[in-house]
Design a protein around this motif. Structure first.
Motif, short mmCIF file in Angstrom:
data_model
loop_
_atom_site.label_atom_id
_atom_site.label_comp_id
_atom_site.label_asym_id
_atom_site.label_seq_id
_atom_site.Cartn_x
_atom_site.Cartn_y
_atom_site.Cartn_z
N ASP A 86 0.78 -0.93 0.13
CA ASP A 86 -0.03 0.16 -0.05
C ASP A 86 0.87 1.22 -0.05
N PHE A 87 2.08 1.10 0.52
CA PHE A 87 3.06 2.30 0.73
C PHE A 87 4.19 1.90 -0.38
N LYS A 88 3.89 1.54 -1.24
CA LYS A 88 5.07 0.97 -2.48
C LYS A 88 5.79 2.53 -3.14
N LEU A 89 7.10 2.66 -2.59
CA LEU A 89 7.82 3.67 -2.92
C LEU A 89 9.19 3.26 -3.71
N ALA A 90 9.11 4.25 -4.85
CA ALA A 90 10.33 4.12 -5.78
C ALA A 90 11.37 5.05 -5.25
N GLU A 91 12.70 4.23 -5.06
CA GLU A 91 13.61 5.05 -4.13
C GLU A 91 14.41 5.90 -5.31
N GLN A 92 14.91 7.05 -4.56
CA GLN A 92 15.29 8.11 -5.28
C GLN A 92 16.69 7.64 -6.08
N ASN A 214 -5.47 5.65 -0.01
CA ASN A 214 -5.23 4.62 0.72
C ASN A 214 -5.80 4.95 2.22
N LEU A 215 -5.46 6.25 2.66
CA LEU A 215 -6.07 6.55 3.98
C LEU A 215 -7.42 6.88 4.16
N VAL A 216 -8.17 7.18 3.18
CA VAL A 216 -9.37 7.56 3.19
C VAL A 216 -10.09 6.35 3.00
N ARG A 217 -9.89 5.40 1.98
CA ARG A 217 -10.45 4.26 1.92
C ARG A 217 -10.28 3.37 3.08
N LYS A 218 -9.23 3.34 3.79
CA LYS A 218 -9.17 2.37 5.16
C LYS A 218 -10.04 3.08 6.00
N PHE A 219 -9.93 4.54 6.20
CA PHE A 219 -10.85 5.10 7.26
C PHE A 219 -12.48 4.78 7.01
N ARG A 220 -12.81 5.11 5.77
CA ARG A 220 -14.31 4.66 5.39
C ARG A 220 -14.52 3.32 5.54
N GLY A 221 -13.65 2.29 5.32
CA GLY A 221 -14.03 0.95 5.18
C GLY A 221 -14.16 0.65 6.75
N LEU A 222 -13.75 1.27 7.72
CA LEU A 222 -13.91 1.10 9.24
C LEU A 222 -15.19 1.81 9.75
N GLY A 223 -15.73 2.25 9.08
CA GLY A 223 -17.05 2.99 9.40
C GLY A 223 -16.79 4.60 9.78
N GLY A 224 -15.58 5.19 9.43
CA GLY A 224 -15.56 6.43 9.87
C GLY A 224 -16.14 7.44 8.78
N GLU A 225 -16.56 8.52 9.47
CA GLU A 225 -17.19 9.65 8.91
C GLU A 225 -16.43 10.58 8.37
N LEU A 226 -16.37 11.15 7.14
CA LEU A 226 -15.60 12.29 6.59
C LEU A 226 -16.40 13.12 5.95
N LYS A 227 -16.38 14.58 6.56
CA LYS A 227 -17.19 15.41 6.02
C LYS A 227 -16.36 16.66 5.34
N LEU A 228 -16.25 16.77 4.24
CA LEU A 228 -15.64 17.89 3.27
C LEU A 228 -16.38 19.17 3.70
N ARG A 229 -15.87 20.20 3.10
CA ARG A 229 -16.47 21.70 3.23
C ARG A 229 -17.05 21.88 4.57
N SER A 230 -16.41 21.49 5.56
CA SER A 230 -17.13 21.28 7.07
C SER A 230 -16.22 21.99 7.97
N GLY A 231 -15.89 23.41 7.72
CA GLY A 231 -15.23 24.07 8.73
C GLY A 231 -15.75 24.23 10.30
N VAL A 232 -14.71 24.03 11.25
CA VAL A 232 -15.32 24.06 12.55
C VAL A 232 -15.25 25.81 12.83
N SER A 233 -16.35 26.34 13.40
CA SER A 233 -16.29 27.81 13.51
C SER A 233 -16.01 28.02 14.93
#
Lengths: 467, 86
Positions: A86-92, A214-233
């Motif tokens: 999931d974190f496959k990196l090409a070396e410099q 990968n992070l978002v897919r994992k988070f949502r797959g675990l039932g987490g909620e993500l709200k965009l355009r949702s600034g905290v005032s």
């Protein structure tokens, strides 16, 4: 009204990583993001049919499966239940530190930097090795080690007597993760030394998108909620405790605790019970990035460096330019093409050169609109002119450009001063004046992509899971 | 759960936390730390996974019982005796 165990402010690397930990252990967790997309300081955009990364030049802390199981990359993969794939990196390919008349190359094997130092600074190689031996370990990085807050310059001078070598070694480390002007906390120095010189640089073929996806897919797959355009005032405070948040659109959400990646000063400003914040505590260092799309690959005109950290005098000035918009005496040249991508990945579609130089947030924000646009073009020219002293001149190959400034960074991240590495004084334990509001991200501790993810994980573990 | 079933469950948790470890040759009487590259974050995860999967609560002062497979199984046996293996 919705009620959560934990509300996380900000869907950057640290917030998403914290969210995964909490959702994995069955918390009701909601991540609130003010922007219309994720990523925060490490976001991405698309323009003119091309994909751009905002932050990522290189991911530090390079490691491969089975190598160092205790390193930060291995730790985050385990803690977030990812696979190495999931974190496959090409070396410099290789990077360089270029000062007038001296250039030190380095790659992901410290032996190369040692050989370069032995060649150009033969009297200093023993000192360099003793410095390597004196580095703090990652396990000492909670700030408790007595040397953590010392001056890195002072500790380096105990081992290395050649000032130019000290400047050269500091240049990449400050560029990739130092919020303090002119000097560095020794603890932060050790983190960055390991991250850049001992572990090294890598990049996912698809850039930062791949990691965020990968992070978002994992988070949502675990039932987490993500709200965009949702600034905290506001963070609502009752009886000395946070009870929830009010969003910019008036929506109220309740939570037992709040973990904020918005920044220390920025979070305080949201709290109902705080009337004045000490803005002087916010970070000051911000950047301008000048991006050039080329009609050929950098290797085609003899440029094979992954990253070049340049400085045009013997003294490395790591400070906000006070009297001008930008300071291009020092900069970072990055070519995302110069990584060892797998054969099945192939080449990136375009040749790209990105140049980052220091910039003054307030001066950029004071400019009227028409001047702002003109200055972006002028400062691009100056950054490129400065950089071609340290690499082949590529200006005749440029087919498209883009520039982002501290104002851009501020507009999309809401971090004071467009500060990329947060406040110089970190709140390493992540606590605030409220018993159930905690910090993660750049103002808590580690910076960079891996650092931010580790920050989110460790603050979630410490304050949100063990409680 | 029987001690043998608890052992299998712990192996499953270890595999989940650290999929790259070779658990086939794990010695029950030797500390996890000496055989596996586990740090304090990983030990917390063993505790958290037991809570998540089986509602077993392990107070912080008891974390020392999780040093090796043998000590972990004997510590958990009374706590998990009524749990039916799913």
């Amino acid at each position: 009204m919705s009620k959560y165990d934990t509300i996380i402010i900000g869907a950057g690397m640290s917030g998403l990583a914290a969210g995964i930990r909490l959702a994995h252990f069955d918390q009701r967790v909601c991540i609130l993001e003010k922007h219309y997309t994720i990523g925060g300081l490490n976001s991405f955009y698309r323009m003119g049919g091309r994909d751009y990364d905002v932050g990522l030049h290189a991911m530090t802390n390079y490691a491969v499966k089975g190598s160092d199981k205790r390193g930060p990359l291995a730790k985050l993969i385990r803690q977030l239940r990812f696979r190495w794939e999931d974190f496959k990196l090409a070396e410099q390919v290789g990077s360089s530190i270029r000062f007038p008349d001296v250039s030190l190359d380095f790659n992901n094997d410290i032996a190369m930097l040692e050989a370069e130092i032995a060649r150009d600074f033969p009297s200093q190689i023993d000192g360099f090795q003793s410095l390597c031996g004196a580095l703090l370990d990652y396990s000492d990085m909670d700030g408790g080690a007595p040397d953590f807050m010392r001056s890195a310059r002072e500790v380096m001078a105990r081992h290395i007597s050649e000032p130019l070598l000290i400047e050269m070694l500091l240049c990449p480390l400050m560029w990739y993760g130092n919020a303090r002007e002119n000097d560095m906390d020794y603890g932060q120095f050790c983190i960055m030394f390991r991250a850049c010189y001992l572990e090294g640089f890598g990049r996912p073929y698809k850039g930062v998108r791949m990691i965020l996806k990968n992070l978002v897919r994992k988070f949502r797959g675990l039932g987490g909620e993500l709200k965009l355009r949702s600034g905290v005032s506001r963070i609502e405070v009752d009886n000395g405790k946070a009870v929830g948040v009010v969003l910019d659109d008036g929506t109220e959400l309740q939570a037992d605790r709040i973990l904020s990646s918005a920044g220390s000063v920025e979070t305080m400003r949201m709290c109902d019970d705080v009337t004045e914040v000490d803005v002087a505590k916010a970070g000051q260092l911000s950047f301008i990035e000048s991006i050039s799309i080329l009609d050929r690959m950098p290797q085609d005109f003899g440029f094979d460096r992954t990253i070049v950290f340049y400085n045009d005098s013997e003294n490395f000035h790591w400070e906000r330019p006070d009297t001008q918009l930008c300071d291009s005496r020092t900069g970072v040249i990055c070519s995302p093409n110069n990584y060892l991508y797998d054969a099945d990945e192939g080449e990136l579609p375009d040749g790209v050169i990105r140049i980052t130089t220091l910039a003054n947030h307030d001066r950029w924000c004071e400019l009227p609109d028409e001047k702002y646009a003109a200055q972006k073009m002028q400062q691009y020219d100056e950054a490129v002119e400065s950089s071609v002293r340290f690499m082949p001149d590529f200006r005749r190959y440029v087919v498209d450009t883009d520039v982002f400034t501290p104002k851009t960074i501020r507009r999309f991240t809401w971090h004071d001063n467009g500060a990329v590495y947060g406040a110089p004084d970190k709140q390493l334990d992540g606590t605030t004046h409220l018993p159930n509001v905690f910090l993660c991200g750049t103002d808590q501790g580690f910076v960079g992509i891996v650092g931010a993810i580790v920050s989110g994980i460790s603050m979630a573990n410490r304050h949100c899971l063990q409680a | 759960m029987t001690p043998a079933e608890i052992r299998v469950e712990i192996l499953d948790i270890l595999d989940d936390i650290s999929p790259d470890e070779d658990l086939d040759n794990l010695k029950d009487d030797v500390a996890f730390r000496e055989q596996l590259e586990l740090d304090s974050m990983d030990f917390l995860d063993i505790v958290m996974e037991l809570r998540k999967r089986h509602r077993v609560q392990i107070p912080e002062e008891d974390y020392g019982h999780l040093a090796s497979m043998a000590s972990t199984v004997s510590y958990l046996e009374p706590k998990m005796v009524d749990i039916v293996k799913s």
